[in-house]
Design an enzyme around this catalytic site. Structure first.
Site, PDB file in Angstrom:
ATOM      1  N   LYS A 153       9.402  -0.471  -0.057  1.00 46.82           N
ATOM      2  CA  LYS A 153       8.352   0.213   0.686  1.00 46.82           C
ATOM      3  C   LYS A 153       8.226  -0.789   2.127  1.00 46.82           C
ATOM      4  O   LYS A 153       8.203  -1.849   2.258  1.00 46.82           O
ATOM      5  CB  LYS A 153       6.968  -0.041   0.069  1.00 46.82           C
ATOM      6  N   SER A 210      -0.300   5.252  -1.141  1.00 43.44           N
ATOM      7  CA  SER A 210       0.391   5.011  -0.106  1.00 43.44           C
ATOM      8  C   SER A 210       1.886   4.975  -0.193  1.00 43.44           C
ATOM      9  O   SER A 210       2.676   4.909   0.650  1.00 43.44           O
ATOM     10  CB  SER A 210      -0.045   4.027   0.748  1.00 43.44           C
ATOM     11  N   SER A 228      -2.280   2.520  -4.877  1.00 43.10           N
ATOM     12  CA  SER A 228      -1.193   3.209  -4.232  1.00 43.10           C
ATOM     13  C   SER A 228       0.168   3.108  -4.775  1.00 43.10           C
ATOM     14  O   SER A 228       1.257   3.447  -4.415  1.00 43.10           O
ATOM     15  CB  SER A 228      -1.042   2.548  -2.729  1.00 43.10           C
TER      16      SER A 228
END
Lengths: 482, 397
Positions: free
Chosen positions: A76, A151, A175
């Protein structure tokens, strides 16, 4: 080595790939090439990647073929990667290149994992749909008109679409779990402090955690093994020894006391979600778990509590982005202060600004006691609620989200409506506990995730429950048609 | 109308640790090229995290103990939020409501001109924080930031507003300086910025219990400057009031060349620091056992040492204070006495007029201090010691 079709290769789970690599049935170069081809084939439709590091991946794969591990991964874009752009999906850091690796990243590199690229996300980790990325939204591989969740949407989508065998995501309010649930993959948020936060660009310091997103629990165990453990650079990392997570996957949960919190099955939940989660709980009962109704009365306060504490910490964590030292810098007329204001005005997206303002307000003189201080006190009550329940049960089973993946743009006009998709994940972060999202069915063709929550440092237990469930079901093997 | 002066002092002391407060960068930045003592942590790069410097915490506790403070069992760090180019993270890690030391005092002789005798000046608190970078406004449309100093451990000693004149402030400062130097926690060099003093000054009618409006005075770079600035500010405030005006609560800078304080009100930004507990650092528990261990490390400080020299050696107060002035000086002096006591023949030679005896003894002092003492200083101390021997007949108490 026998020749394998590329399409077989990108469908391998991390554990399977690792075994085949170890047995020299496949090479890391073959596997990596297959993943890169897969990315080329699908990413124009799902936009899971901000940066693809093809040359680096091939070079690392070549290196890895000299060792055993060589499984490719996505990281990420909130985690620092030395020499590789780390944008946090923000214009503020669109060209920022860190000079060091996050500890979790460094440990995976040491274990020989291969970096395919950096994953798209909601800006600075703030969002529940990856629509807050400054660059482009990621699309759910199950239905590209829908969000992948957030997210860590880019990470979940990549794993779901076979564009990475596994990914490292982060979870502050859900997330990892929520996008894993929306994309039909397995995700784990460890106990706060289990994995080092050094190199994780801070959003909410007392809530952020790094964790794996992969095709199944066995993969998550493998990845967690590599990244967990004390880090002297992170004063909040736990000194506790790391157990052998893979060895904990016994496939036996007989006698497990599984709590079902009534507050997590409220009115207004998607009927298909309720059905899938309930069926999963029944399945766990059939596998030997003893199901008990429990209650977590403070659940209703978690949302408000989170949206005071997280923005407060983020308002301080994001104060450093002023265009003076690095990152986006909006010069122009006026003095230094005006330049800083313009930098932040143009560098941050609307949700980030919203949370910074909320946080600064909640901490401000005259309001601190009523908001921040009060929220921290409520947080203690939430923590105590869980501790109390874990005296009677060994783990909890609940939905990850009251909804499945919703259409892109459906909730962007109403922040609170967006916040509500995380009501069942937030309390876990407030209490610092570990939790997983496990694929357990579909609702109108869209994946549903089962949430497993455990007491402090019970990752091994949760992984075993998930693994046992996955031995008896096929939901985690379903692939989107993309 | 007779006015009474009320002064409180805030002293920032840079701690003499090997590394910075929250990272492993070397803390000795004075001679380094700009921006060469940096790392992701003190640069405040995205993702970097602080880790507490244990020695800095111990130095602060030692100082608190030397100032007769209470050391609470539970202490924590907090974020102090404000924007400035030399503050890399946009917040400074400091301590707000649970500092390392509380409620201490220092004893000064008092201002005899005001009829005040020996008494205690309260120490409100001693806390620990990180220093910021240095900011150099070049004026022609640019400024320079040097991050070397960012993150250096800084101890803040806040007094109660108990001083009643510039003279008392000078005594307090001198004593505090002597203590941190004796402890070895700081070199205490005001010119180098190791020992910085800000003052809060107000006046009120004699007998009034209500505090007058105070001003903060900064930029005093020597003890003399502190004295002069406070004297000036008190007079300035009195004149303002006697002219029918009111003292404005503001920050004023001491301008050395003009010997005045000048209002420093620049662009107003809210002084709301929005303090909240630092989530990246766990709170600290300092148990009574550890405090006792540290208390046992406290040396004999200058006043006690001076008193002992006066009592045991019949030295005048002036001479004793001079010799006890710094820990190294006092140590060399005591080493000198040891050397003299061990060499009665050299003493006899000296008394009978042989100059070489002094040099011989100086050599002994150099040997005993392993070459640490300065030769000229050692010689001077030997001569003083020998004179003492002559007048007293012996150095034994």
């Amino acid at each position: 080595m026998a020749a394998h079709a590329a399409s077989e290769l990108w469908q391998l789970s991390a554990a399977e790939a690792s075994r085949l690599l170890a047995d020299r049935e496949i090479s890391s170069v073959e596997l990596t090439d297959a993943c890169l081809e897969r990315i080329a084939a699908v990413d124009d439709r799902i936009s899971a990647y901000i940066t693809v590091t093809a040359d680096l991946a091939r070079q690392q794969a070549t290196d890895a073929d000299r060792r055993i591990a060589g499984v490719p991964m996505q990281i990420k874009d909130l985690l620092c990667t030395n020499g590789i752009a780390t944008t946090c999906a923000s214009r503020m850091l669109a060209e920022y290149i860190p000079v060091y690796d996050a500890t979790a990243v460094a440990r995976l590199r040491e274990h020989g994992a291969v970096l395919l690229g950096k994953g798209n996300m909601d800006e600075f980790g703030m969002g529940s749909s990856t629509e807050n990325s400054a660059f482009f939204p990621t699309r759910n591989p199950w239905d590209t008109g829908r969000v992948p969740g957030g997210s860590s949407g880019g990470s979940a989508a990549a794993v779901s679409a076979g564009a990475a065998p596994f990914a490292l995501g982060t979870d502050t309010g859900g997330s990892i779990r929520q996008p894993a649930s929306f994309c039909g993959v397995t995700g784990l948020k460890p106990t706060y402090g289990r994995v080092s936060r050094y190199g994780l660009v801070a959003y909410a310091s007392s809530l952020d955690q790094v964790g794996p997103i992969a095709r199944d629990a066995a993969d998550c165990a493998l990845i967690l093994q590599s990244i967990a453990g004390h880090d002297s650079r992170d004063a909040t990392s736990l000194p506790d020894a790391v157990p052998d997570y893979s060895a904990a996957l016994t496939g036996d949960i007989s006698g497990l006391r599984l709590g079902v919190p009534s507050e997590y099955f409220a009115e207004g939940m998607d009927a298909g979600v309720r059905a899938a989660v309930t069926a999963a709980i029944d399945q766990l009962a059939a596998l030997g778990a003893e199901i008990r109704e429990v209650s977590l009365p403070t659940t209703q306060y978690a949302l408000a509590c989170y949206y005071i504490i997280a923005p407060s910490e983020c308002s301080a964590n994001l104060a450093r982005y002023d265009g003076v030292k690095y990152g986006y810098s909006h010069q122009g007329d006026g003095d230094m202060w005006e330049a800083m204001e313009r930098t932040r005005q143009h560098g941050f997206g609307p949700e980030v600004k919203r949370r910074i303002m909320l946080g600064a307000f909640a901490l401000s003189s005259g309001y601190y006691d009523a908001y921040y201080h009060k929220a921290q006190q409520v947080r203690t009550l939430i923590r105590q609620d869980f501790a109390h329940v874990f005296e009677e049960v060994d783990a909890l089973a609940a939905p990850v989200s009251p909804v499945v993946a919703f259409p892109i743009g459906e909730r962007t006009d109403d922040p609170v409506r967006m916040y509500l998709v995380d009501v069942y994940t937030l309390p876990v972060n407030m209490a610092g506990l570990p939790a997983m999202s496990v694929p357990c069915g579909f609702s109108n063709g869209l994946p549903v995730g089962l949430q497993l929550i455990g007491p402090h440092l019970s990752e091994d237990r949760l992984l075993n429950i998930a693994h046992t469930y996955q031995q008896a079901t096929e939901w985690h093997r379903e692939r989107p048609g993309i | 109308m007779q006015y009474e002066t009320v002064i409180g002092l805030e002293v920032h002391v840079q701690l003499h640790t090997r590394s910075k407060m929250f990272c492993g960068c070397p803390a000795d930045y004075q001679a380094a090229e700009p921006n060469t003592r940096t790392c992701p942590v003190c640069l405040g790069l995205p993702g970097a995290l602080p880790v507490i410097n244990r020695r800095a915490v111990e130095y602060t506790v030692l100082t608190g103990l030397a100032l007769n403070c209470r050391i609470p069992e539970f202490t924590k760090f907090d974020r102090k939020n404000y924007p400035y180019p030399d503050l890399m993270k946009g917040y400074q890690i400091s301590q707000y409501d649970l500092p390392l030391a509380l409620d201490g005092f220092l004893e000064i002789d008092g201002d005899t001109q005001l009829g005040l005798g020996r008494r205690r000046i309260g120490v409100e608190r001693v806390h620990l924080e990180e220093d910021v970078g240095s900011y150099d406004d070049r004026g022609e449309g640019y400024s320079l930031v040097d991050v070397n100093r960012s993150g250096v451990p800084l101890m803040e000693v806040v007094s109660k507003p108990d001083m009643r004149s510039a003279e008392e402030a000078r005594q307090y400062l001198t004593l505090l300086h002597s203590i941190v130097q004796y402890l070895g926690v700081s070199t205490g060099n005001m010119q180098d910025g190791n020992f910085r003093c800000d003052a809060n000054v107000s006046i009120r009618p004699v007998g009034s219990q209500i505090l007058g409006t105070r001003t903060e005075v900064k930029n005093m770079n020597s003890f003399r400057a502190v004295y002069q600035a406070l004297e000036y500010e008190v007079v300035r405030q009195r004149e303002v009031i006697e002219d029918g005006g009111a003292v404005v609560q503001e920050t004023r800078g001491w301008i050395e060349e003009r010997e005045v304080t000048v209002s420093q009100r620049s662009k107003e930004y809210a002084h709301d620091y929005r303090y909240f507990p630092e989530p990246d650092l766990p709170p600290l528990r300092i148990g009574p056992e550890r405090v006792a261990e540290l208390a046992a490390e406290l040396p004999e400080f200058a006043p006690q040492r001076s008193a002992r020299f006066q009592a045991d050696l019949a030295l005048s107060g002036y001479d004793a204070d001079l010799l006890a002035g710094s820990r190294s000086m006092a140590n060399y002096f005591e080493t000198t006495l040891t050397a003299i006591a061990a060499n009665p023949k050299a003493v006899a030679d000296y008394i009978s007029g042989k100059d070489t005896a002094a040099r011989f003894l100086m050599g002994q002092v150099m040997r005993l201090t392993k070459g640490q003492a300065q030769p000229e200083l050692a010689l001077r101390l030997v001569q003083e010691g020998l004179e003492l021997q002559k007048t007293r007949g012996s150095l034994e108490p």
